[in-house]
Design a protein around this motif. Structure first.
Motif, PDB file in Angstrom:
ATOM      1  N   TRP A 585      11.814  -6.276   1.608  1.00 13.37           N
ATOM      2  CA  TRP A 585      12.001  -7.677   2.003  1.00 13.37           C
ATOM      3  C   TRP A 585      11.506  -8.600   0.887  1.00 13.37           C
ATOM      4  CZ3 TRP A 585      14.476  -9.657   6.174  1.00 13.37           C
ATOM      5  CH2 TRP A 585      14.817  -8.760   7.186  1.00 13.37           C
ATOM      6  N   TYR A 586      12.247  -9.694   0.690  1.00 13.40           N
ATOM      7  CA  TYR A 586      11.913 -10.667  -0.345  1.00 13.40           C
ATOM      8  C   TYR A 586      12.075 -12.085   0.199  1.00 13.40           C
ATOM      9  CZ  TYR A 586      12.404  -6.808  -3.672  1.00 13.40           C
ATOM     10  OH  TYR A 586      12.270  -5.624  -4.340  1.00 13.40           O
ATOM     11  N   LEU A 587      11.234 -12.976  -0.314  1.00 17.57           N
ATOM     12  CA  LEU A 587      11.468 -14.406  -0.136  1.00 17.57           C
ATOM     13  C   LEU A 587      12.240 -14.883  -1.354  1.00 17.57           C
ATOM     14  CD1 LEU A 587      11.055 -17.242   1.123  1.00 17.57           C
ATOM     15  CD2 LEU A 587       8.936 -17.389  -0.225  1.00 17.57           C
ATOM     16  N   LEU A 588      13.445 -15.391  -1.114  1.00 16.14           N
ATOM     17  CA  LEU A 588      14.258 -15.959  -2.178  1.00 16.14           C
ATOM     18  C   LEU A 588      14.338 -17.464  -1.969  1.00 16.14           C
ATOM     19  CD1 LEU A 588      17.227 -13.398  -2.128  1.00 16.14           C
ATOM     20  CD2 LEU A 588      15.131 -13.290  -3.499  1.00 16.14           C
ATOM     21  N   ALA A 589      14.113 -18.225  -3.027  1.00 13.70           N
ATOM     22  CA  ALA A 589      14.213 -19.683  -2.956  1.00 13.70           C
ATOM     23  C   ALA A 589      14.940 -20.186  -4.183  1.00 13.70           C
ATOM     24  CB  ALA A 589      12.830 -20.317  -2.853  1.00 13.70           C
ATOM     25  N   ALA A 590      15.682 -21.279  -3.998  1.00 16.44           N
ATOM     26  CA  ALA A 590      16.438 -21.839  -5.120  1.00 16.44           C
ATOM     27  C   ALA A 590      16.481 -23.348  -4.992  1.00 16.44           C
ATOM     28  CB  ALA A 590      17.855 -21.278  -5.155  1.00 16.44           C
ATOM     29  N   VAL A 604       3.639 -16.587   2.607  1.00 20.93           N
ATOM     30  CA  VAL A 604       3.992 -15.989   1.314  1.00 20.93           C
ATOM     31  C   VAL A 604       3.434 -16.890   0.219  1.00 20.93           C
ATOM     32  CG1 VAL A 604       5.841 -15.187  -0.187  1.00 20.93           C
ATOM     33  CG2 VAL A 604       6.113 -15.058   2.287  1.00 20.93           C
ATOM     34  N   THR A 605       2.824 -16.296  -0.773  1.00 24.78           N
ATOM     35  CA  THR A 605       2.267 -17.064  -1.882  1.00 24.78           C
ATOM     36  C   THR A 605       2.941 -16.627  -3.170  1.00 24.78           C
ATOM     37  OG1 THR A 605       0.130 -17.238  -0.775  1.00 24.78           O
ATOM     38  CG2 THR A 605       0.180 -17.708  -3.139  1.00 24.78           C
ATOM     39  N   GLY A 606       3.414 -17.600  -3.937  1.00 21.52           N
ATOM     40  CA  GLY A 606       4.048 -17.287  -5.203  1.00 21.52           C
ATOM     41  C   GLY A 606       4.563 -18.547  -5.861  1.00 21.52           C
ATOM     42  N   SER A 607       4.839 -18.474  -7.139  1.00 22.65           N
ATOM     43  CA  SER A 607       5.364 -19.608  -7.883  1.00 22.65           C
ATOM     44  C   SER A 607       6.195 -19.089  -9.048  1.00 22.65           C
ATOM     45  CB  SER A 607       4.236 -20.516  -8.391  1.00 22.65           C
ATOM     46  OG  SER A 607       3.398 -19.808  -9.278  1.00 22.65           O
ATOM     47  N   ALA A 608       7.051 -19.953  -9.540  1.00 21.98           N
ATOM     48  CA  ALA A 608       7.908 -19.570 -10.668  1.00 21.98           C
ATOM     49  C   ALA A 608       8.326 -20.820 -11.406  1.00 21.98           C
ATOM     50  CB  ALA A 608       9.130 -18.800 -10.175  1.00 21.98           C
ATOM     51  N   ARG A 609       8.511 -20.686 -12.717  1.00 22.31           N
ATOM     52  CA  ARG A 609       9.066 -21.772 -13.505  1.00 22.31           C
ATOM     53  C   ARG A 609      10.573 -21.807 -13.322  1.00 22.31           C
ATOM     54  NH1 ARG A 609       5.867 -24.232 -17.155  1.00 22.31           N
ATOM     55  NH2 ARG A 609       3.803 -23.319 -17.569  1.00 22.31           N
ATOM     56  N   LEU A 612      14.322 -21.020  -9.572  1.00 21.60           N
ATOM     57  CA  LEU A 612      14.513 -19.805  -8.787  1.00 21.60           C
ATOM     58  C   LEU A 612      13.183 -19.118  -8.556  1.00 21.60           C
ATOM     59  CD1 LEU A 612      17.656 -18.351 -10.609  1.00 21.60           C
ATOM     60  CD2 LEU A 612      17.591 -19.796  -8.557  1.00 21.60           C
ATOM     61  N   LEU A 613      12.973 -18.643  -7.316  1.00 25.85           N
ATOM     62  CA  LEU A 613      11.734 -17.949  -6.960  1.00 25.85           C
ATOM     63  C   LEU A 613      12.093 -16.675  -6.198  1.00 25.85           C
ATOM     64  CD1 LEU A 613       8.598 -17.812  -6.569  1.00 25.85           C
ATOM     65  CD2 LEU A 613       8.953 -19.103  -4.435  1.00 25.85           C
ATOM     66  N   THR A 614      11.493 -15.553  -6.587  1.00 28.61           N
ATOM     67  CA  THR A 614      11.665 -14.278  -5.893  1.00 28.61           C
ATOM     68  C   THR A 614      10.286 -13.672  -5.685  1.00 28.61           C
ATOM     69  OG1 THR A 614      13.823 -13.909  -6.945  1.00 28.61           O
ATOM     70  CG2 THR A 614      12.739 -12.001  -5.945  1.00 28.61           C
ATOM     71  N   VAL A 615       9.901 -13.457  -4.410  1.00 31.03           N
ATOM     72  CA  VAL A 615       8.588 -12.904  -4.088  1.00 31.03           C
ATOM     73  C   VAL A 615       8.775 -11.802  -3.059  1.00 31.03           C
ATOM     74  CG1 VAL A 615       6.267 -13.362  -3.227  1.00 31.03           C
ATOM     75  CG2 VAL A 615       7.499 -15.139  -4.485  1.00 31.03           C
ATOM     76  N   ARG A 616       8.208 -10.657  -3.319  1.00 34.23           N
ATOM     77  CA  ARG A 616       8.272  -9.557  -2.349  1.00 34.23           C
ATOM     78  C   ARG A 616       7.358  -9.869  -1.174  1.00 34.23           C
ATOM     79  NH1 ARG A 616       8.808  -3.202  -3.915  1.00 34.23           N
ATOM     80  NH2 ARG A 616       9.104  -2.412  -1.786  1.00 34.23           N
ATOM     81  N   THR A 617       7.804  -9.570   0.039  1.00 31.60           N
ATOM     82  CA  THR A 617       7.032  -9.944   1.214  1.00 31.60           C
ATOM     83  C   THR A 617       7.352  -8.995   2.357  1.00 31.60           C
ATOM     84  OG1 THR A 617       6.506 -11.777   2.710  1.00 31.60           O
ATOM     85  CG2 THR A 617       8.790 -11.577   1.994  1.00 31.60           C
ATOM     86  N   LYS A 618       7.043  -9.416   3.578  1.00 34.90           N
ATOM     87  CA  LYS A 618       7.294  -8.619   4.777  1.00 34.90           C
ATOM     88  C   LYS A 618       8.241  -9.361   5.707  1.00 34.90           C
ATOM     89  CE  LYS A 618       2.714  -6.438   4.712  1.00 34.90           C
ATOM     90  NZ  LYS A 618       1.459  -6.214   5.490  1.00 34.90           N
ATOM     91  N   GLN A 619       8.841  -8.621   6.622  1.00 34.28           N
ATOM     92  CA  GLN A 619       9.758  -9.213   7.587  1.00 34.28           C
ATOM     93  C   GLN A 619       9.019 -10.181   8.512  1.00 34.28           C
ATOM     94  OE1 GLN A 619      11.642  -6.345  10.106  1.00 34.28           O
ATOM     95  NE2 GLN A 619      13.002  -7.832  11.096  1.00 34.28           N
TER      96      GLN A 619
END
Length: 639
Positions: A585-590, A604-609, A612-619
């Protein structure tokens, strides 16, 4: 006489199943919309639409037994109700009391409770009535009104409940009908258009609301009870026009007469545009449409249409798109169309702000309908077409005089091409309407119009004026006329169903991002669809996510009354939980292209320059999204 058709109910048999209050209540709550529709159809239309709606709800709500009762009729046959004596009991109670409500009052006996106006529910200051149907529904309603109460019950039990003949006999006998055979023979004379019984025309749970006579209500509030009755009688006598009600058809009594209002209702003063005026005008809107149709010289029809517009009577079905005022015209409106369409006479008028469509059956004025749509500022594609008629799931349009060709296109199947439609004096052949379709969305038919400047796509969303479809970045959208834009719209066509009956002016689809998927699953696309409305508020935005090869886009986020994805604020950020083929499972953000960074917090915690953001997570986790634009401004994710 109907009073002779309903007798005392037969005594219950000792072998009948016993129904307690809890069982009956469960059946009533589960099948409440169907039971109310059943009562509404059996009740006599002479009650008027407002009282008929309230009475149908009252009879259904009073169908519960006071203790334990015997269910002496067969259970319902439809799916989900088989073998349920609770449903059979409440259905019998509804049929019985609806038949009693149609009996005439007698001086020899006390009236039954169902014959009197309902104590509950009550709605003060408003008139309630179901949504308008097409000409076929209006014709069926007239045919049902001509039947006796028992015959009407036979027709409804056959068509709505799908009961076989023997079961219909047992229900009528249990309801106290004496002349069952006569009722069956009378119902046999009415054409079996049972599919129309499920239409919005006969749905008393989906209602329009309109105020009662505001001027008269204000007068009544200032006067004493005894004096108010005298004022109402005198006011009605004074307000009646010299020619009586006949010339105005289904219109209510006039409550004001002055030179301006009389001029607006004079058919001789209607604005009529010359057939060639649009060819020399710099304008491309409704103001240069000529008057068309075979009844443009029918003064009586035009007078009725204007009178009903200004004063719709109790029996008139009135609807309006959100934000559209429904009062009479301020001055003489412009005539766009007056003619015969299928089984109705139709008049379409324009007053600079609104389109008003008046329709009445060819054989009278009973069942007249009045629909409004706000069209201020309409130009180009927004003034290309108006709905002329709806029947049998199809829609027929009146097109602008500059339209040269019309075609039908399935927005979900861009490779199928367009099917040409005939144009006769600006009127199209029937088009299967997606606005009235039920069940799974397997196609979405749109209207393709061609004029001297190009091709445009319009979609019926259940209103008088179809919505204009465009594609591209907000602020500079383009027509959906090429192969590329038609393929881009195809996976998201069914999302237009979420925009029905919202007063939508146009819908734009914008692919704002592409995102590589984890586990080498290809590249997904993010598309934002934004619906603009005629009232300037209530905009609806959907952020949709589509995986490679997916037939449909999935709605990842939605919002209303926001500037995102629009010309004023051409930015958007959304996220979705996605499961890869490997089971992760992933959190995808755009975000849109000018997004400098994306951050996720919460579950879910994560950041990206970048956007686009892709972070592995749980259902099942939830996250808050925040984006930072190139200019330093922050935006939040759509919800």
């Amino acid at each position: 006489m109907q009073s002779q058709d309903v007798a005392k109910r037969p005594a219950a048999s000792p072998t009948d199943p016993v129904v307690d209050v809890e069982q009956a209540e469960a059946a009533l709550v589960e099948h409440y919309p169907r039971l109310v529709r059943l009562a509404y159809l059996v009740l006599p239309p002479s009650l008027g639409r407002n009282r008929r709606v309230l009475t149908a709800h009252a009879l259904t709500q009073r169908a519960l037994p006071r203790g334990r009762a015997s269910a002496s009729v067969i259970p319902a046959q439809s799916t989900g109700r088989d073998g349920d004596p609770g449903y059979a009991f409440v259905r019998l109670q509804v049929v019985r009391t609806a038949l009693e409500a149609g009996l005439p009052l007698s001086f020899r006996a006390w009236p039954k409770r169902s014959q009197l106006p309902p104590l509950l529910p009550q709605v003060r200051g408003l008139r309630l009535f179901p949504r308008s149907g097409g000409a076929d529904e209006l014709a069926l309603d007239q045919r049902l009104s001509a039947l006796s109460g028992p015959a009407r019950a036979v027709y409804v039990l056959r068509g709505l409940e799908k009961l076989p003949e023997g079961d219909v006999r047992r229900v009528l006998a249990a309801a106290g009908v004496e002349e069952v055979d006569a009722a069956l023979r009378e119902a046999d004379e009415t054409p079996a258009q049972y599919e129309l019984l499920d239409s919005p025309e006969f749905d008393p749970c989906s209602l329009h609301a309109r105020p009662t006579d505001l001027m008269r209500r204000r007068q009544h509030g200032k006067a004493a009870l005894a004096a108010a009755a005298a004022i109402a009688v005198c006011g009605a006598l004074v307000a009646l026009p010299g020619g009586g009600w006949g010339p105005d058809g289904a219109a209510a009594p006039a409550y004001a007469q002055n030179p301006a209002s009389q001029a607006a209702l004079d058919p001789g003063r209607l604005t009529r545009i010359a057939p060639t005026a649009w060819t020399s005008s710099t304008r491309e809107d409704f103001s240069v449409w000529p008057a068309r149709g075979d009844l443009t010289d029918d003064t009586a029809l035009l007078r009725r249409a204007l009178a009903v517009w200004a004063r719709p009577g109790e029996s008139v079905q009135v609807s309006a798109t959100p934000g559209t005022p429904s009062g009479g015209p301020a001055g003489p409106p412009q005539l766009l169309y007056a003619g015969t369409v299928d089984n109705a006479r139709v008049v379409i008028l324009y007053d600079g702000l609104r389109i008003a469509r008046y329709a009445e059956p060819k054989d009278g004025t009973k069942g007249a309908a009045l629909d409004f749509a706000r069209v201020d500022g309409a130009t180009g594609a927004e003034a290309d077409a108006v709905v002329l008629d709806r029947a049998d799931g199809n829609v027929r349009y009146l097109t602008a005089p500059w339209v040269r060709k019309a075609a039908e296109r399935d927005l979900q199947k861009p490779n199928a091409g367009a099917l040409p439609m005939t144009l006769t004096d600006g009127i199209t052949s029937p088009l299967a309407s997606p606005a009235q379709a039920t069940g799974a969305c397997t196609s979405w038919n749109v209207l393709q119009l061609t004029d001297g400047s190009g091709t445009r796509l319009l979609s019926d969303l259940g209103e008088l004026v179809p919505a204009h479809l465009t594609a591209g970045r907000p602020g500079s959208p383009h027509e959906v006329s090429g192969t590329r834009t038609q393929h881009a719209w195809a996976p998201f066509a069914c999302s237009l169903g979420a925009m029905r009956s919202l007063g939508v002016r146009s819908v734009n689809a914008w692919q704002y991002a592409e995102q590589p998927l984890p586990d080498a699953s290809g590249t997904a696309e993010w598309v934002c669809t934004r619906a603009e409305t005629w009232q300037g508020g209530g905009e609806r935005v959907l952020a949709q996510f589509r995986t490679p090869g997916g037939t449909y886009g999935a709605v990842a986020a939605k919002a209303q009354d926001v500037a995102a994805c629009g010309a004023r604020d051409p930015h958007v950020l959304a996220g979705v939980l996605w499961k890869s083929a490997a089971g992760s499972w992933y959190l995808l953000a755009a975000g849109s292209k000018d997004t400098a960074a994306v951050t996720a917090t919460g579950g879910v915690t994560g950041s990206a320059r970048g956007g686009l953001l892709t972070v592995r997570t749980k259902q099942g986790v939830q996250a808050e999204l925040k984006g930072t634009l190139d200019d330093g401004r922050t935006i939040t994710g759509l919800r």
